[in-house]
Design a protein around this motif. Structure first.
Motif, PDB file in Angstrom:
ATOM      1  N   SER A 210      14.910  16.860  28.380  1.00 56.39           N
ATOM      2  CA  SER A 210      16.121  17.641  28.585  1.00 56.39           C
ATOM      3  C   SER A 210      16.984  17.636  27.330  1.00 56.39           C
ATOM      4  O   SER A 210      17.516  18.667  26.912  1.00 56.39           O
ATOM      5  CB  SER A 210      16.913  17.086  29.779  1.00 56.39           C
ATOM      6  OG  SER A 210      18.135  17.771  29.940  1.00 56.39           O
ATOM      7  N   GLY A 211      17.102  16.455  26.717  1.00 54.92           N
ATOM      8  CA  GLY A 211      17.874  16.360  25.478  1.00 54.92           C
ATOM      9  C   GLY A 211      17.265  17.170  24.356  1.00 54.92           C
ATOM     10  O   GLY A 211      17.971  17.804  23.562  1.00 54.92           O
ATOM     11  N   LEU A 212      15.935  17.173  24.284  1.00 56.26           N
ATOM     12  CA  LEU A 212      15.246  17.937  23.244  1.00 56.26           C
ATOM     13  C   LEU A 212      15.518  19.434  23.405  1.00 56.26           C
ATOM     14  O   LEU A 212      15.852  20.130  22.441  1.00 56.26           O
ATOM     15  CB  LEU A 212      13.747  17.657  23.315  1.00 56.26           C
ATOM     16  CG  LEU A 212      12.852  18.465  22.373  1.00 56.26           C
ATOM     17  CD1 LEU A 212      13.180  18.159  20.918  1.00 56.26           C
ATOM     18  CD2 LEU A 212      11.380  18.179  22.662  1.00 56.26           C
ATOM     19  N   ILE A 213      15.392  19.933  24.623  1.00 58.29           N
ATOM     20  CA  ILE A 213      15.614  21.354  24.853  1.00 58.29           C
ATOM     21  C   ILE A 213      17.063  21.731  24.586  1.00 58.29           C
ATOM     22  O   ILE A 213      17.365  22.800  24.034  1.00 58.29           O
ATOM     23  CB  ILE A 213      15.209  21.726  26.295  1.00 58.29           C
ATOM     24  CG1 ILE A 213      13.696  21.575  26.473  1.00 58.29           C
ATOM     25  CG2 ILE A 213      15.643  23.142  26.640  1.00 58.29           C
ATOM     26  CD1 ILE A 213      12.870  22.426  25.516  1.00 58.29           C
ATOM     27  N   HIS A 214      17.997  20.843  24.963  1.00 60.47           N
ATOM     28  CA  HIS A 214      19.410  21.128  24.680  1.00 60.47           C
ATOM     29  C   HIS A 214      19.664  21.170  23.182  1.00 60.47           C
ATOM     30  O   HIS A 214      20.435  22.008  22.692  1.00 60.47           O
ATOM     31  CB  HIS A 214      20.316  20.094  25.352  1.00 60.47           C
ATOM     32  CG  HIS A 214      21.730  20.559  25.489  1.00 60.47           C
ATOM     33  ND1 HIS A 214      22.634  20.502  24.453  1.00 60.47           N
ATOM     34  CD2 HIS A 214      22.383  21.126  26.542  1.00 60.47           C
ATOM     35  CE1 HIS A 214      23.795  20.978  24.866  1.00 60.47           C
ATOM     36  NE2 HIS A 214      23.670  21.378  26.122  1.00 60.47           N
ATOM     37  N   ALA A 215      19.004  20.291  22.444  1.00 60.05           N
ATOM     38  CA  ALA A 215      19.149  20.299  20.981  1.00 60.05           C
ATOM     39  C   ALA A 215      18.654  21.618  20.396  1.00 60.05           C
ATOM     40  O   ALA A 215      19.281  22.191  19.486  1.00 60.05           O
ATOM     41  CB  ALA A 215      18.385  19.128  20.372  1.00 60.05           C
ATOM     42  N   PHE A 216      17.515  22.112  20.903  1.00 59.06           N
ATOM     43  CA  PHE A 216      17.008  23.398  20.434  1.00 59.06           C
ATOM     44  C   PHE A 216      17.997  24.522  20.752  1.00 59.06           C
ATOM     45  O   PHE A 216      18.226  25.421  19.939  1.00 59.06           O
ATOM     46  CB  PHE A 216      15.658  23.703  21.089  1.00 59.06           C
ATOM     47  CG  PHE A 216      14.508  22.888  20.553  1.00 59.06           C
ATOM     48  CD1 PHE A 216      14.517  22.401  19.254  1.00 59.06           C
ATOM     49  CD2 PHE A 216      13.408  22.614  21.352  1.00 59.06           C
ATOM     50  CE1 PHE A 216      13.451  21.656  18.755  1.00 59.06           C
ATOM     51  CE2 PHE A 216      12.334  21.880  20.866  1.00 59.06           C
ATOM     52  CZ  PHE A 216      12.355  21.398  19.562  1.00 59.06           C
TER      53      PHE A 216
END
Length: 306
Positions: free
Chosen positions: A200-206
């Motif tokens: 979830s954090g990775l996708i939010h960063a993108f």
């Protein structure tokens, strides 16, 4: 608690042909498990609730049994991989009543669910005189059978030791945790908890980078700077959590929460969803309100616990 990830014992190193195995369930994971047994040279019997699956495995030498009972009786070791425990119980209960597991056969349930369901299944198995192992496959299907494949097992220790060599065909990192049959599920869900929140954090960063025109592919190569610190960070934070002491000498909640506030400000100004970040900030905020701003981030575990 005892964790075993040692080389197979001599008693477990029978020739593959001497240990026939059965796989019940031919979804993606079941097919991967059966394929790993075949690749390792084990005589493998298959059964699936929906007909028509597994023809490619049969072409490789597997035998497709006409019924689940026939499949179980064909082998000393049966591995189950179904969609959930309801499906597993629907298949296994009639087999036990019919005596299909008699003769010292071992049942290994690699169906994912909660620790409570695992312990209930073990109690059911004990009532029917079935040697039972519960397990969790911690890798995708493409890794099953390989040297990096981690599979947790818990439950009947003697059954694991007897078939440890066979189970290593599914993953070289076959790890026996404890005789508590629910422990494999505990490890499974805890590790997936970390995985999904990290995803979830990775996708939010993108999404955050993309809001200012930065492609995800441009950001991705630099994220190893973050991922590389996770293994040592996990070890250090685990020590803090287990000790109940949270020294903030290398970083503290006040500083890290300020960083979250910056991310929140940028995200909100660009119209991004901040549901997950707000939850993270709220947990950290409760610790700050209690005067723990100088502590390590691991202090927040106290705000998560009841």
């Amino acid at each position: 608690m005892t964790i075993s990830e040692t080389p197979s014992k001599a008693s477990s190193q029978e020739a593959p042909s001497a240990v026939p195995v059965t796989v019940l369930g031919l979804g993606n994971m079941g097919r991967a498990l059966a394929g790993a047994f075949l690749s390792a040279g084990y005589a493998t019997t298959l059964w699936n609730r929906t007909p028509g699956r597994g023809d490619d495995l049969v072409a490789r030498g597997a035998v497709h049994a006409p019924s689940a009972a026939d499949a179980v009786r064909a082998s000393a070791l049966t591995v189950v991989s179904l969609v959930d425990y309801d499906a597993a119980e629907a298949v296994l209960a009639p087999l036990a009543e019919a005596g299909a597991f008699e003769g010292g056969r071992v049942l290994v349930n690699l169906t994912s669910d909660t620790p409570e369901r695992s312990r209930s299944a073990a109690e059911w198995a004990a009532e029917h005189g079935i040697a039972y192992l519960d397990g969790s496959v911690m890798v995708p299907t493409t890794v099953v059978g390989g040297p990096e494949a981690l599979i947790f097992y818990s439950g009947d220790r003697e059954a694991f030791e007897r078939y440890e060599g066979t189970l290593r065909a599914l993953g070289a990192r076959a790890t026996f945790l404890d005789e508590d049959p629910g422990l494999a599920a505990v490890y499974d869900l805890a590790m997936l908890d970390f995985f999904y929140t990290a995803m979830s954090g990775l996708i939010h960063a993108f999404a955050l980078a993309g809001a200012d025109g930065v492609k995800a592919a441009a950001l991705a190569p630099h994220l190893d700077t973050i991922s590389a610190i996770l293994p040592p960070l996990a070890g250090a934070m685990a020590a803090h959590v287990d000790a109940g002491e949270y020294p903030g000498d290398l970083g503290n909640l006040a500083m890290e929460t300020a960083g979250i506030d910056h991310i929140l400000h940028m995200s909100r100004s660009r119209g991004l969803d901040v549901t997950v970040l707000e939850a993270v900030r709220a947990i950290a905020g409760r610790a700050l309100e209690k005067g723990h701003g100088g502590d390590d981030w691991s202090r927040t575990v106290e705000e998560i616990r009841p």
